[in-house]
Design a protein around this motif. Sequence first.
Motif, PDB file in Angstrom:
ATOM      1  N   ASP C 223      28.687  51.360  58.493  1.00  0.00           N
ATOM      2  CA  ASP C 223      28.642  51.844  60.554  1.00  0.00           C
ATOM      3  C   ASP C 223      28.849  52.756  60.900  1.00  0.00           C
ATOM      4  OD1 ASP C 223      28.444  50.253  62.947  1.00  0.00           O
ATOM      5  OD2 ASP C 223      30.342  48.987  62.957  1.00  0.00           O
ATOM      6  N   ILE C 228      31.884  49.664  55.910  1.00  0.00           N
ATOM      7  CA  ILE C 228      33.284  48.928  56.519  1.00  0.00           C
ATOM      8  C   ILE C 228      33.495  47.691  55.584  1.00  0.00           C
ATOM      9  CG2 ILE C 228      32.696  50.055  58.786  1.00  0.00           C
ATOM     10  CD1 ILE C 228      31.556  47.070  59.603  1.00  0.00           C
ATOM     11  N   ALA C 229      32.542  47.501  54.685  1.00  0.00           N
ATOM     12  CA  ALA C 229      32.701  46.164  54.134  1.00  0.00           C
ATOM     13  C   ALA C 229      32.144  45.984  52.820  1.00  0.00           C
ATOM     14  CB  ALA C 229      33.014  44.611  55.199  1.00  0.00           C
ATOM     15  N   ASN C 239      33.649  38.031  56.238  1.00  0.00           N
ATOM     16  CA  ASN C 239      34.376  38.786  56.230  1.00  0.00           C
ATOM     17  C   ASN C 239      34.539  39.124  58.186  1.00  0.00           C
ATOM     18  OD1 ASN C 239      34.724  41.441  56.919  1.00  0.00           O
ATOM     19  ND2 ASN C 239      34.433  42.302  55.011  1.00  0.00           N
ATOM     20  N   PRO C 240      35.452  39.399  58.723  1.00  0.00           N
ATOM     21  CA  PRO C 240      35.885  39.308  59.945  1.00  0.00           C
ATOM     22  C   PRO C 240      34.975  40.445  60.422  1.00  0.00           C
ATOM     23  CG  PRO C 240      37.689  38.797  59.264  1.00  0.00           C
ATOM     24  CD  PRO C 240      36.683  38.385  58.316  1.00  0.00           C
ATOM     25  N   GLU C 241      35.363  41.196  59.777  1.00  0.00           N
ATOM     26  CA  GLU C 241      35.395  42.683  60.126  1.00  0.00           C
ATOM     27  C   GLU C 241      33.152  42.973  60.289  1.00  0.00           C
ATOM     28  OE1 GLU C 241      36.335  45.844  60.525  1.00  0.00           O
ATOM     29  OE2 GLU C 241      38.213  44.854  61.047  1.00  0.00           O
ATOM     30  N   VAL C 242      32.275  42.418  59.133  1.00  0.00           N
ATOM     31  CA  VAL C 242      31.023  42.707  59.269  1.00  0.00           C
ATOM     32  C   VAL C 242      30.818  41.961  60.749  1.00  0.00           C
ATOM     33  CG1 VAL C 242      29.022  42.012  57.855  1.00  0.00           C
ATOM     34  CG2 VAL C 242      31.192  42.648  56.962  1.00  0.00           C
ATOM     35  N   LYS C 244      32.026  41.476  63.518  1.00  0.00           N
ATOM     36  CA  LYS C 244      31.952  42.253  64.968  1.00  0.00           C
ATOM     37  C   LYS C 244      31.662  43.218  65.229  1.00  0.00           C
ATOM     38  CE  LYS C 244      36.388  44.104  66.070  1.00  0.00           C
ATOM     39  NZ  LYS C 244      37.574  44.714  65.448  1.00  0.00           N
ATOM     40  N   ALA C 245      31.381  43.504  63.869  1.00  0.00           N
ATOM     41  CA  ALA C 245      30.739  45.417  64.066  1.00  0.00           C
ATOM     42  C   ALA C 245      28.947  45.077  64.341  1.00  0.00           C
ATOM     43  CB  ALA C 245      30.825  46.112  62.818  1.00  0.00           C
ATOM     44  N   TYR C 246      28.424  44.048  63.075  1.00  0.00           N
ATOM     45  CA  TYR C 246      27.190  44.180  63.104  1.00  0.00           C
ATOM     46  C   TYR C 246      26.727  43.076  64.010  1.00  0.00           C
ATOM     47  CZ  TYR C 246      23.125  44.413  60.051  1.00  0.00           C
ATOM     48  OH  TYR C 246      21.769  44.001  59.629  1.00  0.00           O
ATOM     49  N   GLU C 249      30.550  39.594  68.017  1.00  0.00           N
ATOM     50  CA  GLU C 249      32.096  38.579  68.140  1.00  0.00           C
ATOM     51  C   GLU C 249      31.293  36.881  67.892  1.00  0.00           C
ATOM     52  OE1 GLU C 249      35.154  39.323  68.605  1.00  0.00           O
ATOM     53  OE2 GLU C 249      34.436  41.279  69.313  1.00  0.00           O
TER      54      GLU C 249
END
Lengths: 328, 291, 254
Positions: C223, C228-229, C239-242, C244-246, C249
């Motif tokens: 990203d 990011i992961a 994975n919460p990061e993924v 969120k970003a990809y 929410e």
Amino acid sequence: MKKTTIFGIIILLFILIVSLVVKSNYLFSILIIIGLYAIIVQGLGILMGYAGQVSFGHAAFYGLGAYTAAILTTRYHWPTIAALLAAIILPGTIAALIGRQTLKLRELYLALATLGFGILVFIAFNEGREFTGGPSGISSIPFLNIGSFAFDSDRKFFVLVWAVLALLLLGINNLVHSRTGRALRAIRESEYAAENAGIDSASLKLQAFIFSALLAGLAGGLYAFYITFISPAAFSYHASIEFVLMAVVGGLGTFWGPLLGAAVIVALSEILREVVPLLIPGAGGEYQIIIYGIILILLMVYKPEGLSSLGAVFDRSPKRAEQNTNKQ
Amino acid sequence: MGEQLLQLLFSGLTVGSIYSLMGLSIVSLFNITGILNLAQGEFVVIGALIAVSLCSIGMPMIVVFPVSILLAALLGGLIERLTINRARGASNLNMLIITIGISISLRGLALLIWGTDTYSLPAFTKGGPLFLGGAALNPQSIWIFALAVVNFAGMYLFFEHTYWGKAVKASVNNRTGARLQGINPHTISLLAFVTAGGLGAAAGVSIGPITMVTYDMGFMLGVKGFVAAAIGGLSNVSGAVIGGLFLGILEAFSSGLISSSLKDAISIIILILVLLFRPEGIIGAKRERKI
Amino acid sequence: MILKLNEITKYFGGIAAVEDVEFEVKEGNIVALIGPNGAGKTTLFNIITGALSPNQGSIIYKGKDMIGNKPFQMASAGITRTFQNLQLFGGMTVLENIMAGAYLRGKKGFLQSFYTLPRKCSEEKRIRTEALFLLEEIGLAEMAELPAAALPFGKQRLLEIVRALASEPSLILFDEPAAGLNIVETETLTNYLKHLKKRTSMILIEHDMETIMEAADRIVVLDFGRVIAQGTPAEIQVNPEVIKAYLGEDEQIA
């Protein structure tokens, strides 16, 4: 691939019949010139039609070949066959030296740079007085000889030039259907994808450039031994442009294109010279020039892919052969 | 010594203005149509030779100048309709060969009508050379220089400050977009060749009094124009002007101080060096692709 | 491990298109590279194949740093790729495309090619046989003599993949191989990619989540040019990061 066999028979028969039947030295001289130009355009055809690069400076290599042969035999008294070899190698070496940097240029920029190179070498022929004889050139070049056999008549020289041409046609046919030929075509289609298949495009383009220079040098050397007198005029940028025309008019990337192009352009000039004065009484060379230019434009406008589709009998693509039979 | 150098500078500026004019025509046509016109030199020659004929029937120079431009412009337009316009979509190489064909035909035409004689044209203004700092300056040189300046200024204003100029640029950048705005690229191509013919004639008539005119001088003029254009990066109007002046001055000094037989070689060497090592031009910044 | 990227960074006019990217590819693995458009995926491909040189970082391939190599050198080392916008040799036949792709499998140079009859040449025969075999395997054999440009789009994608395989590479980079394919074709492709794991390692840029979850051994998420992961498909899925970003929410990965 019986094609190569048929082609070989045709061209050998052509050489045999012409050398036995034709009596006119004029006709022989025309055929020799066509043969020499076809040799140059074969090389240029590989460069333009397969490697996708243009050169508007090949008369320079042609001239370098001719001058090498002339100077080595008249001034240093080399055996003619050794001088011919040098006439091939020297232009090739020069192409190798200037090629890598030059071939980085694209399209019109490459066209301008090679045109410039051609003009520069032409100026050198004119200005290198002691060495090249300046504008008046070099005369009393010996005939080509192998041992005691000299190519001292138009007939003998015709057989020699066309035999060389036939061998070249065979070799080029091998080349374009080989690993290297495919790689060259791949570069033309998508240089990026070719590189990712492991093809070193810069190096292959350079090899094609050197190859075309070797052939131009060979033609130049033969020309010097045929005509026995050379001057810069034959190697001007006009000649360079004419070679490109032959390649394009014949049809790029085709088997018969170079020979066809050379034959058509040479024949066109000759025919115009004969025919125009009959049609327009008292007409001088200016009409020929105008008509020549107009025919060139018409060819490019209406037959931009070149004339060789007319000779598609030998073309590999089954589709084109079909189209041809449909027309008849 | 100082006078000699000044003299060389004058003649260099004169020749350089001629090259600038050539370069300007080549660059503007290249920018508008993408075609490298190898016949530009022939437009110059035809324009000058038309003027020669008009003068010989007694027309005053003030009439000859616009009339030759008009006739040459018409010729340029006619040629575009007969050749370029019929070869739409041709490859760059084919287009280049078509312009070679045009150049060959025009040279033949010039030979047919005017023969191999060398002609001269009367200067725009009478009177002998001006003397500046001990060096002579031909008044015609000032005319040529002025023409180059006007030409450049006109092109600059046209492309930057007129509706039509912007339309032309639009058609270069985006053919479909231009069509949507009602701009026809084929009309623009026609106008480009009309202009090339007219500009060629303007150059030809102005340089005629200094260089003399022969039917076959077009090719080398064209090559010099290409060098001027290449120095500016082939698509840069200001670059072509500066390139032309630079080339002219360099040629004047090298033939004055070294040897005149080398002047063509020098310009070709410059062409090759620029193309090989600075293909974006010496003057032109990479960013400045279009006018 | 066949490939390891360390701190790969590439700037375009001061802006980092790719920054400090690090990941590895294990032998016989498929690593999927995912991320929104403009995340730097294709830039990374261009760097790995030598078309772009990074401002910083190293590409360790089979234990050697490959920075500074050109694409053809990368290819002869065993790294090749396909293209998002197809780059077939359109005017050449399907068979010739494969044979050109097999350039590295031959040795004959310019001069030798000139004086050897192709039909008399054993190398030429071998390359032809191998190429036909590849075409047979993927079901393109009866189209061998057609110009590549005449094939339907789906077959062209397939042909490009086979062409990349023809040089017998150790690592292939696929740039959106499923783009423009219909559901059936995508499924065939996914199976084919899994089948290829026996022959080569792969990096895959793909938007089609099903293909990725099905085929990939590991997933690297980019990203704004950064990783990011990374992890197995199962790990990435949660994975919460993924997420969120990809994906935004509140969406779940399929």
